[in-house]
Design a protein around this motif. Structure first.
Motif, mmCIF file in Angstrom:
data_model
loop_
_atom_site.group_PDB
_atom_site.id
_atom_site.type_symbol
_atom_site.label_atom_id
_atom_site.label_comp_id
_atom_site.label_asym_id
_atom_site.label_seq_id
_atom_site.Cartn_x
_atom_site.Cartn_y
_atom_site.Cartn_z
ATOM 1 N N LEU A 147 4.282 -16.261 13.033
ATOM 2 C CA LEU A 147 5.235 -15.247 13.487
ATOM 3 C C LEU A 147 4.821 -13.919 12.852
ATOM 4 O O LEU A 147 4.632 -13.842 11.636
ATOM 5 N N GLY A 148 4.644 -12.887 13.667
ATOM 6 C CA GLY A 148 4.274 -11.565 13.154
ATOM 7 C C GLY A 148 5.453 -10.620 13.281
ATOM 8 O O GLY A 148 6.065 -10.517 14.343
ATOM 9 N N LEU A 149 5.801 -9.936 12.174
ATOM 10 C CA LEU A 149 6.953 -9.029 12.186
ATOM 11 C C LEU A 149 6.496 -7.612 11.852
ATOM 12 O O LEU A 149 5.904 -7.381 10.804
ATOM 13 N N SER A 150 6.788 -6.677 12.753
ATOM 14 C CA SER A 150 6.336 -5.303 12.557
ATOM 15 C C SER A 150 7.516 -4.390 12.256
ATOM 16 O O SER A 150 8.607 -4.556 12.805
ATOM 17 N N ALA A 151 7.301 -3.404 11.365
ATOM 18 C CA ALA A 151 8.315 -2.374 11.079
ATOM 19 C C ALA A 151 7.591 -1.085 10.750
ATOM 20 O O ALA A 151 6.699 -1.078 9.902
ATOM 21 N N LEU A 152 7.936 -0.004 11.413
ATOM 22 C CA LEU A 152 7.263 1.274 11.119
ATOM 23 C C LEU A 152 8.047 2.112 10.122
ATOM 24 O O LEU A 152 7.501 2.984 9.461
ATOM 25 N N LEU A 153 9.351 1.848 10.033
ATOM 26 C CA LEU A 153 10.184 2.707 9.200
ATOM 27 C C LEU A 153 10.527 2.019 7.877
ATOM 28 O O LEU A 153 10.753 0.809 7.863
ATOM 29 N N SER A 154 10.594 2.822 6.828
ATOM 30 C CA SER A 154 10.988 2.229 5.548
ATOM 31 C C SER A 154 12.423 1.704 5.651
ATOM 32 O O SER A 154 12.796 0.773 4.958
ATOM 33 N N VAL A 180 3.602 -10.071 7.947
ATOM 34 C CA VAL A 180 4.317 -8.806 8.160
ATOM 35 C C VAL A 180 3.329 -7.641 8.169
ATOM 36 O O VAL A 180 2.267 -7.698 7.563
ATOM 37 N N GLY A 181 3.718 -6.577 8.875
ATOM 38 C CA GLY A 181 2.859 -5.397 8.927
ATOM 39 C C GLY A 181 3.640 -4.179 9.367
ATOM 40 O O GLY A 181 4.851 -4.256 9.625
ATOM 41 N N GLY A 182 2.955 -3.032 9.444
ATOM 42 C CA GLY A 182 3.593 -1.759 9.780
ATOM 43 C C GLY A 182 3.245 -0.739 8.719
ATOM 44 O O GLY A 182 2.967 -1.111 7.574
ATOM 45 N N ALA A 183 3.265 0.538 9.092
ATOM 46 C CA ALA A 183 2.761 1.589 8.204
ATOM 47 C C ALA A 183 3.305 1.536 6.766
ATOM 48 O O ALA A 183 2.528 1.608 5.817
ATOM 49 N N PRO A 184 4.628 1.413 6.534
ATOM 50 C CA PRO A 184 5.103 1.468 5.145
ATOM 51 C C PRO A 184 5.013 0.125 4.423
ATOM 52 O O PRO A 184 5.293 0.046 3.234
ATOM 53 N N VAL A 185 4.645 -0.930 5.156
ATOM 54 C CA VAL A 185 4.627 -2.278 4.571
ATOM 55 C C VAL A 185 3.400 -2.436 3.665
ATOM 56 O O VAL A 185 2.306 -2.025 4.029
ATOM 57 N N THR A 186 3.636 -3.012 2.485
ATOM 58 C CA THR A 186 2.536 -3.216 1.539
ATOM 59 C C THR A 186 2.403 -4.705 1.232
ATOM 60 O O THR A 186 3.298 -5.490 1.530
ATOM 61 N N ARG A 187 1.283 -5.037 0.590
ATOM 62 C CA ARG A 187 1.063 -6.427 0.197
ATOM 63 C C ARG A 187 2.159 -6.890 -0.767
ATOM 64 O O ARG A 187 2.651 -8.005 -0.696
ATOM 65 N N ASP A 188 2.560 -5.961 -1.662
ATOM 66 C CA ASP A 188 3.618 -6.297 -2.628
ATOM 67 C C ASP A 188 4.922 -6.630 -1.910
ATOM 68 O O ASP A 188 5.627 -7.564 -2.279
ATOM 69 N N GLU A 200 -2.820 -5.304 7.114
ATOM 70 C CA GLU A 200 -2.946 -3.878 6.807
ATOM 71 C C GLU A 200 -3.154 -3.083 8.094
ATOM 72 O O GLU A 200 -2.662 -1.979 8.244
ATOM 73 N N ASP A 201 -3.911 -3.650 9.030
ATOM 74 C CA ASP A 201 -4.108 -3.007 10.329
ATOM 75 C C ASP A 201 -4.330 -4.093 11.378
ATOM 76 O O ASP A 201 -4.300 -5.284 11.061
ATOM 77 N N ALA A 202 -4.579 -3.662 12.621
ATOM 78 C CA ALA A 202 -4.656 -4.634 13.719
ATOM 79 C C ALA A 202 -5.797 -5.619 13.519
ATOM 80 O O ALA A 202 -5.683 -6.805 13.841
#
Lengths: 216, 469
Positions: A147-154, A180-188, A200-202
């Motif tokens: 399951l992949g979950l994307s979020a662009l906003l903090s 999980v992924g999306g611009a503000p998402v980090t490994r932590d 980190e990217d596509a």
């Protein structure tokens, strides 16, 4: 033309992003009796992987990577009739993907879906601003491997955590791997909310999916 | 409007006529229809006459009111106001490590912004605290804003519940809706969702702010090649169309609502897809946006001192200066992200905040220009000293040596060189930050108001421990 030379030319057409050449080569190959599964596994997939490596080296730009992904997806689509009869042909796995509730950004999520599907995954895209309950329903209904979950906003990142909690409460968390992924998402952040993977990217989304499927 | 601006304007008009703009908000779509705009599904198609007629109802300039009147200011004409970095979820430490920001970081920045004479505004999302529930994060930040500063208040776009809470709190401090309309007390950014969309959250925010007479800044942040055309002219025309459509809607909600023409469109990094701010394209976009806004007779917002650098570095310095200098040369009225923001808006850095104050100071000095009169032309002094003389010991130099040339607070100048100049400048940064924090004094807020705010927030489910840091 020897099969090996032929496959190298397919790989090369993918890397050069030459849509016309690729389409010609594939139909010529089929006419010559080359196994379509071989074209997919040893031609298209390897070509796309090469493109992925060049992208990681910053030799290929994102719009070019997407173009290569689109080309390969289209060719795979055209090979479907030949492939469907082949019992050795199977998708890498079922990947369910969504942008989480409250977030209507889906360009990044769509790129990930495209590259996953070009890389041999069956992708079901639930769209944008998808509530946790809907995701739970679909996980139960489709039993995806990932399951992949994307979020662009903090501000919508916490909704990724909410989905994971919803799956936990329903007792199905262990049935599916979560990236999980999306611009503000980090490994932590991925670690903190108990996701299995972080994209980190596509391009790395595909690598991480392969890793979780034990394919890399 | 010169020919280039006319071409962009014309393209924007054609975009709104032919492509239209999506408004994900049933109430706004109804309003648009009532005003005679053609609506199909969620897409509104504006004729050029319709857009420009509504835009013309927006005020050319307006006054914003702080709790302490010495911080009141006018937005418009060629007047410039700076606002600090906004919306970053992380803190970038001196060693380059990044961590999630927390509420205490927000409070620390509130104090620094309050102490700096570069800002008449405080608050907004100085950082996005990870320890706050997104349901009520802004009301809690606003509470600290009100208790820690008496400057003008920067707001936040949010869901209707949260924005209504914001208005309740502002009302508790400054009076009812009628008072607020007379004297705007809070302003927020409202983002478009490029290309050519506005989502429910943005429109709820716009509706509540505009109904209460509080200004909004309509801001597209299109990325060339991803959420807008890769060619800058098209990107600017698209952004302009979005901003004008947004402004038109604010005037339909309440005629005369103070509104700011914003633009944050920029390039994208084609290698990774990342949003980038430290590019020449960003500078060109903000330049054109400012020119267009001025041609329309609207106050404008854009620019700042952002950077894509991952650490306080050579790159953060040159990118920040490039953008801030241009922002000021274009007389952008409200320059958000003027201090502290780094890593493409994803982090705030205390060090960079201090560095940016120095950049602002330099840019302000440049903006003041050269005073040209008999005294400054100093022809008599030049005659007195004569060819081959020196000015070092002249009374003219002695008298003005502390006020004419600009002096750095943290930058290193002159001939004194230590073994480690890099650590010298970092020491200066730290010293200045500590000096500002130790000089900070909390402005007075009547206890009755403070209690009313904490009672209100607790009644909305905010944990008491969050209100007494």
């Amino acid at each position: 033309m020897e099969t090996e030379e032929y496959l190298n030319r397919v790989i090369d057409a993918v890397v050069r992003m030459d849509k016309k050449d690729l389409a010609d080569l594939v139909s010529k190959g089929i006419a010559q009796g080359i196994d379509p599964l071989l074209i997919v596994n040893e031609g298209l997939t390897l070509g796309l992987r090469k493109v992925g490596v060049l992208f990681a080296d910053e030799a290929i730009f994102l719009p070019e990577l997407v173009l290569a992904g689109q080309m390969v997806t289209e060719v795979m689509e055209s090979l479907k009739p030949q492939l469907s009869g082949d019992k050795n042909y199977k998708k890498k796995g079922l990947f369910l993907i969504a942008t989480v509730k409250g977030d209507v950004h889906e360009i990044g999520k769509n790129l990930v879906a495209l590259l996953l599907s070009a890389s041999g995954y069956e992708v079901v895209d639930l769209g944008k601003s998808v509530p946790a309950e809907t995701i739970l329903e679909k996980v139960n209904e489709l039993s995806p491997q990932i399951l992949g979950l994307s979020a662009l906003l903090s501000t919508t990142m916490p909704a990724q955590r909410e989905v994971i909690q919803t799956l936990e409460e329903a007792g199905v968390r262990e049935k599916v791997k979560i990236i999980v992924g999306g611009a503000p998402v980090t490994r932590d952040w991925a670690r903190e909310i108990g996701a299995d993977g972080y994209a980190e990217d596509a391009s790395t989304a595909v690598d991480d999916a392969d890793r979780l499927m034990g394919l890399s | 409007m010169n020919d280039d601006l006319k071409k962009i304007h014309d393209a924007s008009m054609r975009i709104l006529e032919k492509s239209g703009m999506i408004f994900h908000h049933p109430g706004i779509l109804k309003l648009l229809e009532q005003k005679g705009i053609k609506v199909s599904g969620e897409t509104a198609f504006f004729t050029r006459e319709q857009v420009m007629e509504w835009v013309s109802k927006a005020p050319r300039r307006f006054r914003l009111f702080a709790r302490n009147p010495k911080y009141d200011f006018v937005l418009g004409d060629n007047h410039i106001e700076f606002a600090p970095g906004y919306g970053a979820p992380n803190i970038l430490e001196r060693d380059g490590s990044k961590r999630s920001a927390v509420l205490s970081d927000h409070v620390q920045f509130l104090k620094l912004v309050h102490q700096s004479d570069k800002f008449k505004v405080n608050g907004g999302i100085l950082v996005e605290p990870s320890d706050l529930d997104p349901q009520y994060n802004y009301p809690v930040m606003l509470y600290y804003n009100l208790t820690h500063s008496d400057k003008f208040i920067f707001g936040m776009e949010g869901k209707a519940d949260q924005v209504n809470m914001t208005m309740d709190m502002i009302g508790a401090v400054f009076g009812d809706r009628n008072e607020l309309i007379k004297q705007p007390r809070i302003m927020t950014i409202v983002n478009t969702l490029s290309p050519l969309r506005m989502d429910q959250t943005a429109l709820d925010t716009m509706l509540i702010y505009a109904s209460n007479g509080q200004p909004v800044i309509i801001t597209p942040a299109a990325m060339a090649g991803f959420t807008g055309p890769i060619t800058l002219a098209g990107l600017i025309a698209l952004s302009n169309a979005e901003t004008l459509a947004g402004i038109a809607v604010t005037q339909m909600i309440r005629k005369g609502t103070p509104v700011v023409y914003g633009c944050q469109s920029t390039a994208a990094d084609m290698r990774s897809g990342a949003y980038v701010v430290g590019n020449p394209e960003h500078v060109l976009c903000l330049s054109y946006a400012a020119k267009l806004a001025k041609a329309y007779g609207l106050p404008c917002r854009g620019g700042g001192a952002p950077s894509d650098a991952k650490q306080l570095s050579v790159q953060s310095g040159y990118e920040s200066m490039m953008i801030l200098l241009t922002s000021c040369r274009e007389n952008i009225n409200y320059i958000i992200h003027s201090a502290g923001i780094i890593d493409s808006f994803s982090a705030m850095s205390f060090d960079k905040f201090i560095v940016d104050l120095e950049i602002i100071d330099m840019v302000e000095r440049i903006g003041k220009g050269v005073r040209i009169d008999d005294e400054t032309l100093a022809v008599d002094i030049i005659r007195e000293i004569g060819p081959g003389g020196q000015y070092m010991t002249s009374e003219h130099t002695v008298k003005l040596c502390r006020q004419e040339p600009w002096n750095p607070e943290i930058g290193l100048k002159g001939m004194k060189v230590s073994k480690d100049p890099n650590s010298d400048i970092l020491d200066n940064i730290l010293k200045k930050k500590e000096k500002m924090l130790s000089a900070y004094q909390q402005p007075h807020l009547p206890q009755s108001i403070a209690s009313a705010l904490t009672d209100y927030l607790q009644s909305k489910g905010v944990d008491k421990s969050l209100l007494f840091l």
